[in-house]
Scaffold this motif. Structure first.
Motif, mmCIF file in Angstrom:
data_model
loop_
_atom_site.group_PDB
_atom_site.id
_atom_site.type_symbol
_atom_site.label_atom_id
_atom_site.label_comp_id
_atom_site.label_asym_id
_atom_site.label_seq_id
_atom_site.Cartn_x
_atom_site.Cartn_y
_atom_site.Cartn_z
ATOM 1 N N PRO A 18 0.824 -1.200 0.000
ATOM 2 C CA PRO A 18 0.000 0.000 0.000
ATOM 3 C C PRO A 18 0.859 1.251 0.000
ATOM 4 C CG PRO A 18 0.008 -1.033 2.163
ATOM 5 C CD PRO A 18 0.741 -1.956 1.235
ATOM 6 N N VAL A 19 0.392 2.267 -0.651
ATOM 7 C CA VAL A 19 1.094 3.539 -0.710
ATOM 8 C C VAL A 19 0.739 4.337 0.541
ATOM 9 C CG1 VAL A 19 1.343 5.690 -1.979
ATOM 10 C CG2 VAL A 19 1.094 3.535 -3.212
ATOM 11 N N GLN A 20 1.740 4.772 1.260
ATOM 12 C CA GLN A 20 1.533 5.562 2.472
ATOM 13 C C GLN A 20 1.583 7.039 2.103
ATOM 14 O OE1 GLN A 20 1.308 4.476 5.810
ATOM 15 N NE2 GLN A 20 1.195 2.354 5.165
ATOM 16 N N ALA A 21 0.539 7.764 2.408
ATOM 17 C CA ALA A 21 0.516 9.201 2.137
ATOM 18 C C ALA A 21 1.275 9.913 3.246
ATOM 19 C CB ALA A 21 -0.920 9.707 2.080
ATOM 20 N N ALA A 22 2.100 10.862 2.882
ATOM 21 C CA ALA A 22 2.838 11.646 3.872
ATOM 22 C C ALA A 22 1.868 12.569 4.609
ATOM 23 C CB ALA A 22 3.912 12.469 3.185
ATOM 24 N N GLU A 23 2.163 12.825 5.859
ATOM 25 C CA GLU A 23 1.349 13.773 6.617
ATOM 26 C C GLU A 23 1.477 15.145 5.971
ATOM 27 O OE1 GLU A 23 -0.825 13.755 9.158
ATOM 28 O OE2 GLU A 23 -0.729 11.600 9.143
ATOM 29 N N PRO A 24 0.413 15.940 6.012
ATOM 30 C CA PRO A 24 0.449 17.257 5.364
ATOM 31 C C PRO A 24 1.526 18.190 5.925
ATOM 32 C CG PRO A 24 -1.784 16.735 6.105
ATOM 33 C CD PRO A 24 -0.879 15.632 6.579
ATOM 34 N N ILE A 25 1.963 17.964 7.162
ATOM 35 C CA ILE A 25 2.933 18.872 7.777
ATOM 36 C C ILE A 25 4.366 18.594 7.320
ATOM 37 C CG2 ILE A 25 3.409 17.517 9.872
ATOM 38 C CD1 ILE A 25 3.111 20.249 11.401
ATOM 39 N N VAL A 26 4.630 17.423 6.787
ATOM 40 C CA VAL A 26 5.983 17.047 6.375
ATOM 41 C C VAL A 26 6.420 17.873 5.168
ATOM 42 C CG1 VAL A 26 7.389 15.172 5.432
ATOM 43 C CG2 VAL A 26 5.811 14.717 7.308
ATOM 44 N N GLY A 27 7.633 18.430 5.253
ATOM 45 C CA GLY A 27 8.179 19.188 4.134
ATOM 46 C C GLY A 27 8.973 20.386 4.598
ATOM 47 N N ASN A 28 9.288 21.264 3.654
ATOM 48 C CA ASN A 28 10.033 22.491 3.941
ATOM 49 C C ASN A 28 9.076 23.669 3.943
ATOM 50 O OD1 ASN A 28 12.703 21.404 4.143
ATOM 51 N ND2 ASN A 28 12.649 21.104 1.940
ATOM 52 N N TRP A 29 9.255 24.547 4.930
ATOM 53 C CA TRP A 29 8.358 25.691 5.126
ATOM 54 C C TRP A 29 9.172 26.970 5.288
ATOM 55 C CZ3 TRP A 29 3.128 24.791 5.043
ATOM 56 C CH2 TRP A 29 2.714 23.464 5.163
ATOM 57 N N LYS A 30 8.664 28.066 4.721
ATOM 58 C CA LYS A 30 9.267 29.390 4.924
ATOM 59 C C LYS A 30 8.622 29.971 6.174
ATOM 60 C CE LYS A 30 10.170 33.808 2.781
ATOM 61 N NZ LYS A 30 9.981 34.637 1.588
ATOM 62 N N THR A 31 9.446 30.278 7.174
ATOM 63 C CA THR A 31 8.932 30.803 8.438
ATOM 64 C C THR A 31 8.626 32.297 8.305
ATOM 65 O OG1 THR A 31 11.086 31.443 9.318
ATOM 66 C CG2 THR A 31 10.394 29.152 9.691
ATOM 67 N N ALA A 32 8.018 32.863 9.326
ATOM 68 C CA ALA A 32 7.683 34.293 9.321
ATOM 69 C C ALA A 32 8.939 35.156 9.245
ATOM 70 C CB ALA A 32 6.868 34.643 10.560
ATOM 71 N N SER A 33 10.084 34.638 9.751
ATOM 72 C CA SER A 33 11.331 35.405 9.710
ATOM 73 C C SER A 33 12.057 35.246 8.371
ATOM 74 C CB SER A 33 12.253 34.966 10.850
ATOM 75 O OG SER A 33 12.709 33.643 10.616
ATOM 76 N N GLY A 34 11.553 34.355 7.503
ATOM 77 C CA GLY A 34 12.166 34.149 6.204
ATOM 78 C C GLY A 34 13.094 32.953 6.139
ATOM 79 N N ALA A 35 13.354 32.312 7.272
ATOM 80 C CA ALA A 35 14.201 31.121 7.297
ATOM 81 C C ALA A 35 13.419 29.926 6.754
ATOM 82 C CB ALA A 35 14.672 30.842 8.724
ATOM 83 N N THR A 36 14.134 28.869 6.394
ATOM 84 C CA THR A 36 13.496 27.630 5.970
ATOM 85 C C THR A 36 13.536 26.644 7.124
ATOM 86 O OG1 THR A 36 14.131 27.930 3.661
ATOM 87 C CG2 THR A 36 13.606 25.693 4.346
ATOM 88 N N ALA A 37 12.381 26.073 7.447
ATOM 89 C CA ALA A 37 12.278 25.044 8.473
ATOM 90 C C ALA A 37 11.853 23.748 7.800
ATOM 91 C CB ALA A 37 11.263 25.440 9.540
ATOM 92 N N GLU A 38 12.496 22.661 8.192
ATOM 93 C CA GLU A 38 12.122 21.344 7.690
ATOM 94 C C GLU A 38 11.346 20.622 8.778
ATOM 95 O OE1 GLU A 38 14.245 17.500 5.686
ATOM 96 O OE2 GLU A 38 15.131 18.271 7.534
ATOM 97 N N ILE A 39 10.204 20.067 8.412
ATOM 98 C CA ILE A 39 9.422 19.255 9.336
ATOM 99 C C ILE A 39 9.448 17.835 8.794
ATOM 100 C CG2 ILE A 39 7.191 18.872 10.418
ATOM 101 C CD1 ILE A 39 6.639 21.861 10.129
#
Length: 113
Positions: A18-39
């Motif tokens: 079965p294909v496991q779908a990744a949680e929606p929160i997983v990935g790279n995000w641009k924070t409010a300060s402009g930095a990149t955060a990885e979840i």
């Protein structure tokens, strides 16, 4: 020939499992300060680590949950204080919230990269 090809394809798909779908929160995000955060998954939860900016490499959060709603702890990298936190994913936006005693809260919106 076609039947053999179809049976082979069906067996290959079944073997893949079965294909496991990744949680929606997983990935790279641009924070409010402009930095990149990885979840990313870590243990039974999701770790939040800064990838760019002044605090690159610093783990700033640990959230648990599923289906777009998460809670845990968030650390402000500027003052190194940890707060109870939550995150809510809506498409390519992540609403992050950190609270002291669940009364004094700050929110910011992160954008998926």
């Amino acid at each position: 020939m076609i039947r053999t090809l179809l049976v082979s394809a069906a067996l290959a798909l079944a073997a893949a499992g079965p294909v496991q779908a990744a949680e929606p929160i997983v990935g790279n995000w641009k924070t409010a300060s402009g930095a990149t955060a990885e979840i990313a998954p870590c243990g039974g939860s999701f770790c939040v680590t800064l990838k760019t900016g002044k605090h690159a490499g610093k783990r700033i959060g640990n959230l648990a949950g599923a289906a777009g709603s998460y809670s845990g702890e968030i650390t402000d990298p500027e003052n190194d204080k940890t707060y109870s936190g939550s995150g809510s994913v809506d498409g390519n936006s992540l609403q992050m919230k950190g609270c002291v005693l669940k009364v004094l809260c700050k929110s910011q919106t992160w954008t998926r990269l």
